[in-house]
Design an enzyme around this catalytic site. Sequence first.
Site, PDB file in Angstrom:
ATOM      1  N   GLU A   1      10.847  -2.148  -1.099  1.00  0.00           N
ATOM      2  CA  GLU A   1       9.794  -1.499  -0.311  1.00  0.00           C
ATOM      3  C   GLU A   1       8.506  -1.618  -1.108  1.00  0.00           C
ATOM      4  OE1 GLU A   1      10.626   2.548   0.673  1.00  0.00           O
ATOM      5  OE2 GLU A   1      12.472   2.050   1.739  1.00  0.00           O
TER       6      GLU A   1
ATOM      7  N   ASP B   1       2.756  12.065   0.527  1.00  0.00           N
ATOM      8  CA  ASP B   1       3.172  11.546  -0.771  1.00  0.00           C
ATOM      9  C   ASP B   1       3.031  12.583  -1.863  1.00  0.00           C
ATOM     10  OD1 ASP B   1       3.968   8.952  -0.109  1.00  0.00           O
ATOM     11  OD2 ASP B   1       1.879   8.323   0.053  1.00  0.00           O
TER      12      ASP B   1
END
Lengths: 267, 410
Positions: free
Chosen positions: A50, A61
């Site tokens: 990824e 995040d």
Amino acid sequence: MISSQISLAFKKCKKEKRPALLTYTVAGDNTKKKSLEILNSISNHADICEIGFPHNTPIADGGQIQTSSYRAIKNGIKMQHVFEIVKMFKKNKNQKPVILMGYFNMIFQYGENKFLKKCKNVGVDGLIVVDLPWPDNKTFSKKCKKFSITFVQLLSPTTSISRMKKIVRDSHDMMYFISTLSTTGGKLKALPKEILKNYNKIKKIDKSKNLVIGFGITSKNISAFKTADGCVVGSEICNKISLSLKKKQNPVINVSNMVKKLKKKII
Amino acid sequence: MIKIKKDKLLIDQHDKNGFWGKFGGNFIPETLKKPVEDLTILFEKLRKDKKFIKERDYYFQNWVGAPTPFVKLENLTDHLGGAQIWTKIVSEAKGGAHKIYNATVHCLIAKRAGKKYIVGDTGAGYAGKMLSMAAKKFGLKCKIFMGAKDIKRQKPNCDAIRANGAEIIPVYTGSQTLVDAVSECMRYWVSNCLTTAMCVGSTVGPNIFVKICGWSTSQISRELMLQIKEEFGEVPKKLKLINCVGGGSSSFGFWNEFMHYNKKQVEFIGVEAGGPKKSKRHAAPLTYGSKIGILHGAAQYVNQNRDGQIEETESISAGLDYPGVSPLHCFLKDTNRARYTAASDEEALNAYQLVTGFENLNPSLEPSHAFAEAIKIAPKLSRDIIICVNSCGDAIKDRDILKQRLGKYK
Ligand SMILES: Cc1ncc(COP(=O)(O)O)c(C=O)c1O
């Protein structure tokens, strides 16, 4: 229909009776060249890579990935460089399926069709768009399919069963289960056993679809998730890069060693 | 072209995906889908619940203090020699700004939802101060996310937040201002959404937060409508409602009741922050034609680079220092219902001096932007035209900045 690179990677791991190891790194962290070197070296151990395209106002995040993203942006990384990194990585003989991950505004500004065409050209296999949940992603995920790019649907501990069923139905060959109520890099708030119970609920809806677990997976707990189709490790890797830079060590070697160890824990 | 419908509140004129035309929506992580849906269902139920409305009105009346005064600024009007200048002194509301309405409603909803904690963002510190006040009043534990730069420049409000027993979480990422505080607050909510309610401090964020905030601040124009009718007998033939626009909550609330009047009769003028005179880092996405993009869960006009990275802004006014703007205002711009312009830091400071020199009024730097526009246009207009400026914040919080820039405070 020909199987996607992503499906093939999962098949191979199943044959070896182990989960797939998915790594997450941010494109351009800490430079374009270094992040490519990191990808090349970890692809000896990882099954799927990824790659984050960094955004400066991420709403999901945690600290470690934010640090990586801000570092990459500060060093001048642009969308165009992200694609260049993927393209070069895909030329490596050890190349692995690539899933780009990021926020929708970057795709929106690039233009959905232009973005997908570019993905196809450089060899992107899948996409995760953090802030484009189901059903808002219906049109876009259909577009991805047209380009033979896997749109990875996300499921979370807050997703209801009825919603799960609809998401699974509309998903492609891979889905992503968020282990715990957290941004990336948080601590697991439940025991792996509990997390796997939720995981199996989703798995039961359609066994044919590959389901990975991510958020909060580290070398400390990854071996507890051996029964999953795949495990994603992101924040721990990003943090390793941060620590290496701080200690003036080579992040390529340190990260590569870490991923090698992660792999050992799931075989 | 999309038009504003007459038979519905603007906050309800979105499609089933939460979009007002091209703006708004719900660009949120999967984890927040459920809490956002729960909040939506609860709010839609409560706004139809007579008991809830009674409760809201009770607290607005007796705790916030309604109505806030509507007065003519005689001296300023005479000095400028044109249109009449009036103001609604919303800063007389409890705590010193309009942010109290949204904060109160969010706390009332959080109580109904059985939540024990509430978190919120703040720029100027007013949204944080009011949330901490309302949280204390209603027995909720409160955390406020605030950029480190804003903590430094809005100290009086930070002191108030702490005095109310809330915790300030400093945010050090990015420009260390409001945009970063909102991001950090949303990230916190992702991790804590089961136990904690979130209040977004303006008409921004995912669809439901825009709606709740707009619904709450509309109290301002409900009061104003009555006050204007009492003063003039009817809505004047030419009325101009001028308001500063950061996220857009005070302006939306100031305009809502007048939405369906012809704009030739009731004109809406939104004033964004132009930043320092020579700076390119304005906080005025509507005025300077920023492109549409996604920020904090909603599509809107937003300052960004070609790649889609959100750009840093610069303004003397922490409350207006935000790269995006409410989807409602994007919609009002595109439908031509409202007109948007910007005032620079210097223009706002000049306006502050002029207003405080002539009147017994102390508007903070945010409404000083609105006064700058009133001062600019009033001399060219005739005496029968009524200008009303929303004086939505008190300048006590700007004490340090004003001292530094003007050499004195009051
Ligand atoms: C006094 C005051 N006015 C205006 C604003 C701008 O926000 P909005 O446009 O949502 O009213 C703020 C925000 O902090 C504020 O404190």
